[in-house]
Motif scaffolding. Structure first.
Motif, PDB file in Angstrom:
ATOM      1  N   TYR A 135       1.102  -1.022   0.765  1.00  8.25           N
ATOM      2  CA  TYR A 135      -0.536   0.073  -0.537  1.00  8.25           C
ATOM      3  C   TYR A 135       0.382   1.006  -0.187  1.00  8.25           C
ATOM      4  O   TYR A 135       0.692   2.290  -0.902  1.00  8.25           O
ATOM      5  CB  TYR A 135      -0.978  -0.082   1.381  1.00  8.25           C
ATOM      6  N   LYS A 136       2.169   1.679   0.699  1.00 10.29           N
ATOM      7  CA  LYS A 136       2.633   2.260   0.877  1.00 10.29           C
ATOM      8  C   LYS A 136       4.673   2.101   0.969  1.00 10.29           C
ATOM      9  O   LYS A 136       4.381   1.553   2.262  1.00 10.29           O
ATOM     10  CB  LYS A 136       2.345   3.125   2.076  1.00 10.29           C
ATOM     11  N   ARG A 137       5.058   2.494   0.308  1.00 10.35           N
ATOM     12  CA  ARG A 137       6.702   2.330   0.491  1.00 10.35           C
ATOM     13  C   ARG A 137       7.180   2.932   0.836  1.00 10.35           C
ATOM     14  O   ARG A 137       6.889   4.195   0.902  1.00 10.35           O
ATOM     15  CB  ARG A 137       7.094   1.537  -1.037  1.00 10.35           C
ATOM     16  N   GLY A 138       8.472   3.201   1.860  1.00  9.65           N
ATOM     17  CA  GLY A 138       8.862   3.268   2.284  1.00  9.65           C
ATOM     18  C   GLY A 138      10.241   4.553   1.362  1.00  9.65           C
ATOM     19  O   GLY A 138      10.015   3.478  -0.188  1.00  9.65           O
ATOM     20  N   ALA A 139      11.413   4.881   2.191  1.00 11.68           N
ATOM     21  CA  ALA A 139      12.253   5.030   1.224  1.00 11.68           C
ATOM     22  C   ALA A 139      13.096   4.282   0.847  1.00 11.68           C
ATOM     23  O   ALA A 139      13.824   3.091   2.098  1.00 11.68           O
ATOM     24  CB  ALA A 139      13.000   6.364   2.540  1.00 11.68           C
ATOM     25  N   GLN A 140      14.239   4.084  -0.107  1.00 10.06           N
ATOM     26  CA  GLN A 140      14.636   2.514  -0.555  1.00 10.06           C
ATOM     27  C   GLN A 140      16.186   3.293   0.317  1.00 10.06           C
ATOM     28  O   GLN A 140      17.272   4.175   0.436  1.00 10.06           O
ATOM     29  CB  GLN A 140      15.029   2.941  -1.863  1.00 10.06           C
ATOM     30  N   GLY A 141      16.790   2.159   1.022  1.00  9.15           N
ATOM     31  CA  GLY A 141      18.203   1.807   1.665  1.00  9.15           C
ATOM     32  C   GLY A 141      19.181   1.252   0.643  1.00  9.15           C
ATOM     33  O   GLY A 141      18.438   0.292   0.336  1.00  9.15           O
ATOM     34  N   THR A 142      20.662   1.570   0.593  1.00 11.30           N
ATOM     35  CA  THR A 142      21.243   1.054  -0.142  1.00 11.30           C
ATOM     36  C   THR A 142      22.403   0.947   0.798  1.00 11.30           C
ATOM     37  O   THR A 142      23.156   1.288   1.720  1.00 11.30           O
ATOM     38  CB  THR A 142      21.931   1.870  -1.192  1.00 11.30           C
ATOM     39  N   GLY A 143      23.000  -0.681   0.654  1.00 11.85           N
ATOM     40  CA  GLY A 143      23.551  -1.246   1.233  1.00 11.85           C
ATOM     41  C   GLY A 143      24.859  -0.568   0.979  1.00 11.85           C
ATOM     42  O   GLY A 143      25.551  -0.193  -0.018  1.00 11.85           O
ATOM     43  N   VAL A 144      26.104  -0.733   2.437  1.00 14.34           N
ATOM     44  CA  VAL A 144      27.369   0.291   2.163  1.00 14.34           C
ATOM     45  C   VAL A 144      28.395  -0.265   3.101  1.00 14.34           C
ATOM     46  O   VAL A 144      27.666  -0.736   4.531  1.00 14.34           O
ATOM     47  CB  VAL A 144      26.792   2.122   3.009  1.00 14.34           C
ATOM     48  N   THR A 145      29.555  -0.261   2.558  1.00 16.48           N
ATOM     49  CA  THR A 145      30.059  -1.097   4.115  1.00 16.48           C
ATOM     50  C   THR A 145      30.646  -0.566   4.763  1.00 16.48           C
ATOM     51  O   THR A 145      31.151   1.073   4.553  1.00 16.48           O
ATOM     52  CB  THR A 145      32.143  -1.096   2.835  1.00 16.48           C
ATOM     53  N   GLY A 146      30.557  -0.821   6.311  1.00 18.04           N
ATOM     54  CA  GLY A 146      30.614  -0.070   7.020  1.00 18.04           C
ATOM     55  C   GLY A 146      29.495   0.281   7.959  1.00 18.04           C
ATOM     56  O   GLY A 146      29.930   0.996   8.836  1.00 18.04           O
ATOM     57  N   PHE A 147      28.472   0.157   7.186  1.00 15.75           N
ATOM     58  CA  PHE A 147      27.618   0.610   7.995  1.00 15.75           C
ATOM     59  C   PHE A 147      26.376  -0.324   7.692  1.00 15.75           C
ATOM     60  O   PHE A 147      25.957  -0.245   8.683  1.00 15.75           O
ATOM     61  CB  PHE A 147      27.116   1.844   7.714  1.00 15.75           C
ATOM     62  N   GLY A 148      25.692  -1.244   6.542  1.00 11.91           N
ATOM     63  CA  GLY A 148      25.457  -1.617   6.363  1.00 11.91           C
ATOM     64  C   GLY A 148      24.095  -0.849   5.461  1.00 11.91           C
ATOM     65  O   GLY A 148      24.425  -0.614   5.107  1.00 11.91           O
ATOM     66  N   MET A 149      22.460  -1.321   5.723  1.00 10.86           N
ATOM     67  CA  MET A 149      21.509  -0.702   4.993  1.00 10.86           C
ATOM     68  C   MET A 149      20.065  -0.244   6.066  1.00 10.86           C
ATOM     69  O   MET A 149      19.981  -1.442   6.613  1.00 10.86           O
ATOM     70  CB  MET A 149      21.617  -1.212   3.452  1.00 10.86           C
ATOM     71  N   GLU A 150      19.464   0.729   5.678  1.00 11.32           N
ATOM     72  CA  GLU A 150      18.657   0.703   6.038  1.00 11.32           C
ATOM     73  C   GLU A 150      17.718   1.111   5.625  1.00 11.32           C
ATOM     74  O   GLU A 150      17.243   1.853   4.351  1.00 11.32           O
ATOM     75  CB  GLU A 150      18.674   1.882   7.253  1.00 11.32           C
ATOM     76  N   THR A 151      15.684   1.203   5.904  1.00 15.43           N
ATOM     77  CA  THR A 151      15.112   1.668   5.021  1.00 15.43           C
ATOM     78  C   THR A 151      13.860   2.063   6.143  1.00 15.43           C
ATOM     79  O   THR A 151      13.754   1.112   7.289  1.00 15.43           O
ATOM     80  CB  THR A 151      14.227   0.459   3.789  1.00 15.43           C
ATOM     81  N   GLY A 152      12.959   3.013   5.604  1.00 15.26           N
ATOM     82  CA  GLY A 152      12.083   3.245   6.728  1.00 15.26           C
ATOM     83  C   GLY A 152      10.477   4.366   6.052  1.00 15.26           C
ATOM     84  O   GLY A 152      10.706   4.444   4.877  1.00 15.26           O
TER      85      GLY A 152
END
Lengths: 171, 53
Positions: A111-128
């Motif tokens: 129904y409602k997608r959030g922001a795309q997160g991209t994997g980064v070395t030294g961090f990982g990835m997040e979405t909300g």
């Protein structure tokens, strides 16, 4: 001390304030039913969960931080009170490649997608995600996530890394 | 063992990774992966038999 004044659905409510010079009148403007109406609210978080590559997967939540009306159960919020709800969620992956996106599902469909997160070395990835959604008496919402790091990968866990929240806004 | 997404990509050469974010929804509600919706502009949805072979 709280003072509650209950009036009819229309008309005027006045409060007479004594004063040395005479009587002052304080007029309270009309308000709508959306003001000070209490409805369900919840906040939940979940354990680490393996998410397959490129498959929209339902997120699990095993801990309630609060659930004011007992409307959150089995990873699903079914408020049963029709109205507009602010629904939000957040998720972390340790993956350092690929991308991820979280999705609020309403009644079993995206129904409602959030922001795309991209994997980064030294961090990982997040979405909300956060969205204002109308829910009627039997609608429900869940959270799903998609990731394409190239294989299965685990989500984070706990109230900071994997959470699902919602609250009633107005009728 | 190949995942459902991998099987689809093998069977349908016109399907690309980005299709799984837009045109094809492979979903998992806590059990096995399944095709929740298929709206690919050129490729037809594979049959259950094709996916089992």
């Amino acid at each position: 001390m709280a003072l509650v004044i209950k009036g009819s659905s229309s008309g005027q409510v006045t409060v007479d304030v004594p004063a040395a010079a005479g009587t002052n009148t304080v007029t309270i403007p009309a308000v709508t039913s959306s003001v000070n109406v209490v409805g369900p609210a919840f906040s939940a978080h979940g354990p680490a969960q393996s998410i397959g590559n490129a498959s929209w997967t339902k997120l699990t939540f095993d801990t309630e931080e609060f659930d004011t009306d007992g409307k959150f159960a089995s990873d699903r919020f079914t408020p049963t009170v029709a109205g507009y709800y602010q629904i939000s969620g957040g998720l972390y992956f340790g993956a350092t490649s690929g991308a991820c996106v979280i999705n609020i599902y309403k009644n079993g469909s995206g129904y409602k997608r959030g922001a795309q997160g991209t994997g980064v070395t030294g961090f990982g990835m997040e979405t909300g995600v956060s969205a204002l959604i109308y829910l009627d008496a039997d609608d429900y919402v869940e959270l799903y996530v998609y990731q394409n790091s190239g294989g299965s990968t685990n989500t984070g866990a706990g109230g900071e890394l994997k959470f699902f929240q919602g609250t009633y806004i107005r009728s | 063992m190949a995942t459902l997404v991998e099987k689809i990509k093998t069977l349908k050469s016109g399907v690309t990774d980005i299709d799984f974010v837009t045109n094809i929804i492979v979903q998992n509600d806590g059990g096995e992966d399944y095709i929740a919706s298929w709206n690919h502009p050129t490729e037809t949805q594979p049959t259950a038999q094709e996916l089992e072979d």
